[in-house]
Each structure stands twice: as structure tokens, then as C-alpha cells.
Design a protein around this motif. Structure first.
Motif, PDB file in Angstrom:
ATOM      1  N   VAL A 132      -0.667   5.410   6.778  1.00 38.21           N
ATOM      2  CA  VAL A 132      -1.544   4.263   6.528  1.00 38.21           C
ATOM      3  C   VAL A 132      -1.984   3.638   7.852  1.00 38.21           C
ATOM      4  O   VAL A 132      -3.159   3.308   8.052  1.00 38.21           O
ATOM      5  N   PHE A 134      -5.222  -1.516   0.175  1.00 36.21           N
ATOM      6  CA  PHE A 134      -5.678  -0.902   1.424  1.00 36.21           C
ATOM      7  C   PHE A 134      -6.935  -1.591   1.948  1.00 36.21           C
ATOM      8  O   PHE A 134      -7.109  -1.739   3.160  1.00 36.21           O
ATOM      9  N   THR A 160       0.834  -1.205   0.000  1.00 32.25           N
ATOM     10  CA  THR A 160       0.000   0.000   0.000  1.00 32.25           C
ATOM     11  C   THR A 160       0.868   1.255   0.000  1.00 32.25           C
ATOM     12  O   THR A 160       0.609   2.217  -0.731  1.00 32.25           O
ATOM     13  N   VAL A 176      -5.966   3.519   9.022  1.00 27.71           N
ATOM     14  CA  VAL A 176      -6.722   2.275   9.177  1.00 27.71           C
ATOM     15  C   VAL A 176      -7.166   2.089  10.631  1.00 27.71           C
ATOM     16  O   VAL A 176      -8.272   1.614  10.902  1.00 27.71           O
ATOM     17  N   TYR A 196      -7.531  -2.997   5.687  1.00 28.95           N
ATOM     18  CA  TYR A 196      -8.698  -2.493   6.417  1.00 28.95           C
ATOM     19  C   TYR A 196      -9.570  -3.644   6.930  1.00 28.95           C
ATOM     20  O   TYR A 196      -9.902  -3.730   8.126  1.00 28.95           O
TER      21      TYR A 196
END
Length: 449
Positions: free
Chosen positions: A146, A329, A126, A150, A333
């Protein structure tokens, strides 16, 4: 649900939807599953298989996405018929016990903990995409962004946020992937219906057989997603709406209705992840195979992005990269949402917490949601080999498949006979079990022999 979906009582009973439109309103678990499934395996491994085999192995990809669903459905059936969490169910399987936990619970705890390395690789993928799309930040900064993003999305433990976020990302990566596939038709790498039809012939050369079997193990629902589906079925309310298990005709009718709704949800998810996975395979076949290139790991992303730039301009390249970001992503997630349910469930079965104390459970979900992403980031920054890290998780997943199949067998033949399944489903179940078991054996042989 407004009430705790893990507590099944007469107060939570709701009649299942009877119409097609009514069933659509209760879709959700499959969206989260699709967000988890379409990740690095589909983006990288499937594309590489297309680069190696051309269109010839297309049928393997389609069969892989279709054939494993029956085991997932058995986990969903068991959830609705018993109201148990997956670790509750595993803690009732035959075998040795260490303190309060059966061997199955301890092994899942051990294997999933090892997958921290794989998740580090997924975060790394990612981050690499973001670094290609935007200048100005270092890899470390993007990794921390990131992790914060998340964690902020998941820490409240709200199912509706997980579902809606997954649906948004599914929509984005599906549209962008199909757009990328469409633009290929305006390049020198355009493919025809005859090419696709050739890929549906059951014919593979010995040279690509091993790669094809490996892709079978990577694509479609894996052990993680099958286990995770239990939590999403519970939190959507399928089990709570069915009500406490009883031997009445009203309960059986209600249970059958919610099982049908769950099956519809699983089928919609299967269509989504099959469509996207096939698209990635066709990209690899059309572009990389015709060029004679088999890039390794994240070089797939670089190569495809370069070809789009070369043929159609930087704008189309960015379409592909944004789609790749949402693919990677979304897996991070959905996996964080899953892990923040799984680990408290494991801890509850081991006697370390009271999982059914909603206050205690939500506090632990919040702590884990802010802990796991930074552990994953640390693993990525320490190892910095995202493809190898992701593949390590595939090995662990192959081993976990054996426990998943073992659990599914017991759910079907020792726990849920109050509503027996039909002959067609039983045949599909055994095809799924045999396929998953064979892939698990192949994965172990490839690694250890």
C-alpha cells in the motif's frame, strides 16, 4: 495548467466558462475533496451510528454534509480573489509571530504532524480489507505494498494524476456502495420508504444524541479538507485564470465567474459524499440496528460482509469489501497528495525553503511522497489499533476547526470585500461557522472533561 499554478500573472488569465457544459470541464478540486472525505469516518463511524440510532438520525447525517460547505466556499473564494496559498493566508492573520511564522502556521504544523497516527490507522484499515480479499500475504507485506503504491502515484506532484485517480476511486466506491445498498433489499433486512422518511423527522432520543453530535463532527468536510481545498483550487487554475488582483470591472467580472465555477465544483462534491455517506448510514440502520448489534471499529466491516455472505453469497460480500477498499485507499491517496503540498507550503512560510521555486518544491514533494507512507505504515505496525488511531485524528481535527473558523472569519470580513458576498451566502456562512464551532467545543469537552 502547463505553467506553475502558484504563480499568478497576466499571462495566465482565462475567461471563465459561461455554460453548464463549460463549467463541467473545469470540475476537479471537488473530486479530490470527495476522495479524501469519504474514508474511515463514513465507512465505520456513520455505519455504527446507524446501528445505534436506527433510521432516526438520518437527518443529522444529511445536515452535517450540507451545512459545513459555506466555510469551505469561503476558503475557495479567498484563494481566487488573492491567489494566496492557505499558509500564506494564515501567515497574515493577526496574532503573535515566532521568527517568520505566525502562531497559526506553527499550530497547523504541530496538529497535522500529530495526525501521522491517524493516517497509520487509515493505512491499517486498507490493509485489513486487502487481507480479507486476498490470501497469501502477511499484514506487513500488504502494508508495504500500500505504501509503495500510494507513493508511486503521488511522488511526481502532478495535479492531473491526483484528480483523475480521485475520480476513478470515487466512481468505484460510489457504484459499489450503491450496489451493496441495493442488494440489502433482497435480504431480510430490506427497508422501506417509510423507514427513510422517519429518519427525516427532527426527533432524536437522549440516548443517541451524543453519538449523533459526534457523527456530525466526523461526516462532511472537516478541517483538513477545508484547508486542502485551497491547493486544489490553485492547481486547477481558478486563481491563475482570474489573474493578479486589481480594481477593474474586467477583473471583478472574471473573478465572479471563476468563483461561480468553484461553487459548482463544491456542490458536485457535496452531492457525491452525501450520497455515499447516507448509503453507509442506511446499511448500518437496516442491518445492524435490526439485529441489535453495535460492532466496534473494524468489526463493522466483518459483520456486514458476513451478513452479505449469509444472505446472498460470497460474491456480494466481495462487492462490499472492494467498495470498502476504495473508500479507505482513496482517503490515504488524497491525504498524501494534500500533505505533499501543505508541508512545503508551511516550510516556505517558516523560511526553510522557497516554496515558489518550482524545482525546489517538486523535489520536496517527491521526497515527502516516499517518506510519509512508510512513516504511516510504521505507526500502524507499531500500534496495531487502527480504529483508535483514526479516532485520535478526530480529536485533533476538532481542535483545528477553531483555527479554520478563525481564518474564514478574517477572509470574509477583512480581506475580500472587493467583491462582497450576498445575504443568503452570509447567512449560510454563519450557520456553518456556528455549527463547526459548536462541534469543535463538543469534541474538546468529550475528550478533556
Amino acid at each position: 495548467m502547463k505553467k506553475d499554478p502558484y504563480v499568478i500573472s497576466a499571462d495566465t488569465v482565462k475567461e471563465p466558462p459561461a455554460s453548464f457544459i463549460g463549467k463541467i470541464k473545469f470540475l476537479g478540486p471537488g473530486f479530490i475533496l470527495s476522495a479524501s472525505i469519504v474514508g474511515s469516518g463514513e465507512l465505520i463511524a456513520t455505519t455504527v451510528l446507524g446501528a445505534k440510532a436506527g433510521f432516526a438520525a438520518l437527518w443529522i447525517i444529511i445536515v452535517s454534509c450540507l451545512v459545513k460547505v459555506a466555510v469551505q466556499l469561503e476558503f475557495g473564494r479567498h484563494t481566487i480573489l488573492t491567489g494566496e496559498t492557505v499558509m500564506q493566508a494564515f501567515n497574515k492573520l493577526p496574532g503573535p509571530q515566532l521568527r517568520q511564522g505566525r502562531w497559526t502556521v506553527w499550530i497547523i504544523f504541530f496538529f497535522v504532524s500529530l495526525k501521522i497516527v491517524q493516517l497509520g490507522g487509515m493505512v491499517g484499515g486498507t490493509v485489513i480489507i486487502l487481507n480479507k480479499l486476498f490470501d497469501g500475504f502477511s499484514i506487513t507485506t500488504w502494508a508495504l505494498i500500500v505504501a509503495i503504491a500510494v507513493a508511486a502515484l503521488i511522488f511526481r506532484g502532478n495535479y492531473s494524476i491526483v484528480e483523475k485517480g480521485s475520480l476513478l476511486m470515487i466512481g468505484m466506491f460510489t457504484i459499489l456502495t450503491l450496489t451493496s445498498l441495493y442488494f440489502v433489499q433482497f435480504t431480510a433486512y430490506a427497508f422501506s420508504f417509510a423507514d427513510v422518511f422517519a429518519g427525516l423527522q427532527f426527533n432524536l432520543s437522549n440516548e443517541v444524541m451524543g453519538v449523533a453530535i459526534g457523527a456530525f463532527g466526523i461526516t462532511g468536510v472537516a478541517s483538513d479538507e477545508i484547508i486542502a481545498y485551497n491547493y486544489w483550487c490553485l492547481e486547477k487554475g481558478y486563481a491563475a485564470y482570474t489573474g493578479p488582483r486589481e480594481n477593474s470591472e474586467a477583473w471583478k467580472t472574471r473573478a465572479k465567474g471563476w468563483i461561480t465555477t468553484m461553487q459548482f465544483d463544491a456542490m458536485v462534491a457535496m452531492i457525491i459524499y452525501t450520497l455515499v455517506t447516507v448509503s453507509f448510514y442506511l446499511l448500518g440502520s437496516a442491518i445492524l440496528y435490526s439485529r441489535g448489534e453495535v460492532p466496534q471499529g473494524n468489526e463493522v466491516i466483518d459483520t456486514l460482509a458476513f451478513i452479505y455472505t449469509e444472505s446472498l453469497g460470497a460474491g456480494v460480500k466481495n462487492v462490499y469489501l472492494v467498495g470498502a477498499f476504495f473508500v479507505l485507499f482513496s482517503s490515504v491517496y488524497a491525504t498524501l497528495a494534500f500533505w505533499t503540498r501543505l508541508f512545503p507550503d508551511i516550510f516556505g512560510q517558516l523560511g526553510w525553503i522557497d516554496f515558489f521555486n518550482i524545482t525546489q518544491r517538486k523535489k520536496l514533494i517527491a521526497v515527502l511522497a516516499w517518506t510519509f507512507p512508510f512513516v504511516w505504515v510504521f505507526m500502524y505496525l507499531f500500534i496495531e489499533l487502527p480504529v483508535l488511531m483514526v479516532l485520535s485524528g478526530g480529536v485533533i481535527g476538532s481542535l483545528m476547526l477553531f483555527i479554520v473558523v478563525y481564518g474564514a472569519y478574517h477572509f470574509k470580513y477583512t480581506r475580500t470585500q472587493i467583491i462582497p458576498s450576498g445575504k443568503f451566502y452570509t447567512i449560510a456562512f454563519w450557520i456553518s461557522v456556528i455549527s463547526i464551532f459548536a462541534v469543535g467545543v463538543y469534541g474538546v469537552i468529550q475528550v478533556f472533561f
